[in-house]
Design a protein around this motif. Structure first.
Motif, PDB file in Angstrom:
ATOM      1  N   HIS A 143      -3.850  -6.729  -6.115  1.00  0.00           N
ATOM      2  CA  HIS A 143      -4.179  -5.897  -4.950  1.00  0.00           C
ATOM      3  C   HIS A 143      -3.176  -6.055  -3.809  1.00  0.00           C
ATOM      4  CE1 HIS A 143      -7.795  -4.719  -6.935  1.00  0.00           C
ATOM      5  NE2 HIS A 143      -8.231  -5.965  -7.024  1.00  0.00           N
ATOM      6  N   ASP A 144      -2.175  -6.926  -3.984  1.00  0.00           N
ATOM      7  CA  ASP A 144      -1.185  -7.116  -2.917  1.00  0.00           C
ATOM      8  C   ASP A 144      -0.348  -5.844  -2.756  1.00  0.00           C
ATOM      9  OD1 ASP A 144      -2.203  -9.614  -3.201  1.00  0.00           O
ATOM     10  OD2 ASP A 144      -0.279 -10.656  -3.310  1.00  0.00           O
ATOM     11  N   ASP A 145      -0.045  -5.529  -1.521  1.00  0.00           N
ATOM     12  CA  ASP A 145       0.707  -4.307  -1.255  1.00  0.00           C
ATOM     13  C   ASP A 145       2.213  -4.561  -1.424  1.00  0.00           C
ATOM     14  OD1 ASP A 145       1.312  -1.748  -0.596  1.00  0.00           O
ATOM     15  OD2 ASP A 145       1.173  -2.055   1.576  1.00  0.00           O
ATOM     16  N   ASN A 146       2.601  -4.909  -2.641  1.00  0.00           N
ATOM     17  CA  ASN A 146       4.024  -5.140  -2.943  1.00  0.00           C
ATOM     18  C   ASN A 146       4.224  -4.933  -4.448  1.00  0.00           C
ATOM     19  OD1 ASN A 146       3.236  -7.452  -4.376  1.00  0.00           O
ATOM     20  ND2 ASN A 146       3.375  -8.719  -2.534  1.00  0.00           N
ATOM     21  N   PHE A 147       5.439  -5.205  -4.927  1.00  0.00           N
ATOM     22  CA  PHE A 147       5.729  -4.970  -6.351  1.00  0.00           C
ATOM     23  C   PHE A 147       6.024  -6.283  -7.071  1.00  0.00           C
ATOM     24  CE2 PHE A 147       6.800  -1.227  -3.862  1.00  0.00           C
ATOM     25  CZ  PHE A 147       5.879  -0.343  -4.417  1.00  0.00           C
ATOM     26  N   ASP A 148       5.440  -7.354  -6.541  1.00  0.00           N
ATOM     27  CA  ASP A 148       5.655  -8.673  -7.156  1.00  0.00           C
ATOM     28  C   ASP A 148       4.545  -9.010  -8.150  1.00  0.00           C
ATOM     29  OD1 ASP A 148       7.994  -9.006  -5.801  1.00  0.00           O
ATOM     30  OD2 ASP A 148       7.078 -10.085  -4.121  1.00  0.00           O
ATOM     31  N   PHE A 149       4.889  -9.956  -9.020  1.00  0.00           N
ATOM     32  CA  PHE A 149       3.956 -10.402 -10.056  1.00  0.00           C
ATOM     33  C   PHE A 149       3.909 -11.932 -10.047  1.00  0.00           C
ATOM     34  CE2 PHE A 149       6.082  -6.555 -11.475  1.00  0.00           C
ATOM     35  CZ  PHE A 149       5.073  -5.771 -11.991  1.00  0.00           C
ATOM     36  N   SER A 150       2.819 -12.484 -10.593  1.00  0.00           N
ATOM     37  CA  SER A 150       2.742 -13.933 -10.816  1.00  0.00           C
ATOM     38  C   SER A 150       1.895 -14.153 -12.061  1.00  0.00           C
ATOM     39  CB  SER A 150       2.092 -14.612  -9.608  1.00  0.00           C
ATOM     40  OG  SER A 150       1.709 -15.921  -9.970  1.00  0.00           O
ATOM     41  N   PHE A 151       2.466 -14.853 -13.029  1.00  0.00           N
ATOM     42  CA  PHE A 151       1.726 -15.078 -14.274  1.00  0.00           C
ATOM     43  C   PHE A 151       1.444 -16.550 -14.552  1.00  0.00           C
ATOM     44  CE2 PHE A 151       3.865 -10.941 -15.004  1.00  0.00           C
ATOM     45  CZ  PHE A 151       2.732 -10.164 -15.179  1.00  0.00           C
ATOM     46  N   SER A 152       1.900 -17.447 -13.650  1.00  0.00           N
ATOM     47  CA  SER A 152       1.722 -18.863 -13.983  1.00  0.00           C
ATOM     48  C   SER A 152       0.260 -19.301 -13.836  1.00  0.00           C
ATOM     49  CB  SER A 152       2.667 -19.748 -13.165  1.00  0.00           C
ATOM     50  OG  SER A 152       2.214 -19.830 -11.847  1.00  0.00           O
ATOM     51  N   GLY A 153      -0.464 -18.713 -12.866  1.00  0.00           N
ATOM     52  CA  GLY A 153      -1.888 -19.059 -12.704  1.00  0.00           C
ATOM     53  C   GLY A 153      -2.696 -18.610 -13.914  1.00  0.00           C
TER      54      GLY A 153
END
Ligand code: KG4
Ligand code: ZN
Length: 359
Positions: free
Chosen positions: A222-232
């Motif tokens: 839902h963050d208003d950006n184009f980033d990702f995080s998969f480590s969590g």
């Protein structure tokens, strides 16, 4: 060796042997690849030597092992692509090589080899950005121009979104702040003892599982950006398998149904985020097309979910052909675009492994 690849069965290439073709070399990670491509994009010869068997027992790519294997394979691979094409060195127009991003040792083998051939054969050198090449594989699949578009590269090393106005003009929108999507697939496969590379194995198990069995996190969705995080997500899968504190994966005996449910729920979590960010990027850039390349683009569930999204959000989806998703030298045809622009590399070119974001 694979004759059943786009271009090779196309008789156009016979008529075009007179065209000045190029040699493309790819060695960014653990695939040693070369291709000979005519200047209309027809593939005259190609070869990929995979190193999967060498890295399998480590559950991931070991950089030193990869570099040494490239060294052993690169000349036979080039030989095979050249002899398949029937082209002699003298008939080549240029030598192209992926110089970024990737593993430093792996990149070096390809670059030094390409420079040496360029000097010996008196041919110009062309540098290829491996991530741009992954996206160019999409353009190679269709006759119309795919630009302008949003491009998603989703591979073992990268998960990045771009606004692309041409094959060579790409504005970075965002990408992963930790693991790449493919890396998460590989790690989850390693935890479950499914072998390497993990993506295809996880996807096979996922097709038999329940995608709602576990509610894994959709980080940054839902963050208003184009980033990702998969480590969590990776850690969440780990805790679902062993619980906090237990680390002895090899001794675990995970029931088949649980394995399938874990894979299905994990895959759904990765793909929900990928699709959501693509939709956001398409809307923000006011593009009517999304192109998707890289190893994870071979994932059946991702392709299916993106197709549904394309219909619902009224954009055209172009995913790289299956054989051009994982690393290959055919997508190095992007070098032809650089040649058309007169963009050649000098012989003091160095590799750019690119540990920073934003390629
Ligand atoms: O593009 P690629 O060959 O290498 C990089 O540039 O990183 O991508 C390899 C990655 C690996 O992480 C592999 O597990 C993943 O692509 N992959 C898949 C599938 N096939 C390959 N991931 C999910 N589903 C697949 N079917
Ligand atoms: Zn790649």
């Amino acid at each position: 060796r694979d004759d059943d690849v786009i271009g090779l069965s196309n008789p156009r290439h016979l008529a075009n042997v007179w065209c000045m073709p190029i040699l493309t070399i790819e060695s960014t990670c653990d695939e040693t690849a070369a291709a000979v491509i005519a200047n209309d994009g027809a593939v005259l010869g190609q070869c990929v030597a995979t190193q999967e068997a060498l890295h399998e027992r480590f559950g991931g790519v070991v950089p030193e092992v990869a570099a040494r294997a490239h060294l052993e394979r690169i000349l036979p691979v080039i030989d095979m692509a050249m002899s398949q094409s029937g082209i002699t060195a003298g008939q080549l127009d240029a030598v192209a090589v992926a110089d970024r991003p990737g593993l430093a040792g792996s990149l070096l083998v390809g670059l030094v080899c390409a420079k040496t051939l360029a000097v010996a054969w008196k041919k110009p050198l062309v540098a290829v950005n491996h991530l741009h090449a992954h996206l160019y594989a999409c353009q190679m699949a269709v006759t119309e121009s795919v630009y302008p578009c949003v491009g998603l590269v989703v591979s073992g090393g990268h998960t990045s979104l771009y606004h692309c106005t041409s094959p060579l003009d790409l504005a970075y929108l965002g990408g992963t702040i930790d693991d790449a999507a493919g890396e998460a697939f590989d790690k989850v496969a390693a935890m479950l003892g499914l072998g390497f590379p993990g993506g295809p194995a996880v996807s096979k198990w996922a097709n038999r599982g329940d995608r709602n069995a576990y509610s894994f996190p959709r980080s940054m969705v839902h963050d208003d950006n184009f980033d990702f995080s998969f480590s969590g997500l990776k850690t969440a899968v780990r805790y679902a398998i062993v619980g906090p504190g237990h680390q002895d994966f090899p001794k675990l005996d995970v029931p088949e149904k649980t394995k399938a449910d874990l894979c299905a729920s994990f895959e759904a979590a990765v793909i929900d985020v990928l699709v959501a960010k693509c939709e956001r990027a398409v809307a923000k850039c006011r593009c009517r097309r999304l192109i998707v390349g890289g190893g994870v683009a071979a994932n059946g569930y991702l392709r299916e979910q993106l197709q549904t999204s394309a219909v619902e959000n009224d954009y055209t989806l172009t995913v790289a052909p299956m054989k051009l998703c994982t690393d290959n030298a055919i997508m190095g045809a992007i070098a032809l675009e650089k040649i058309r622009r007169g963009e050649f590399a000098s012989l003091d070119l160095d590799v750019t492994p690119g540990l920073q974001r934003g390629f």
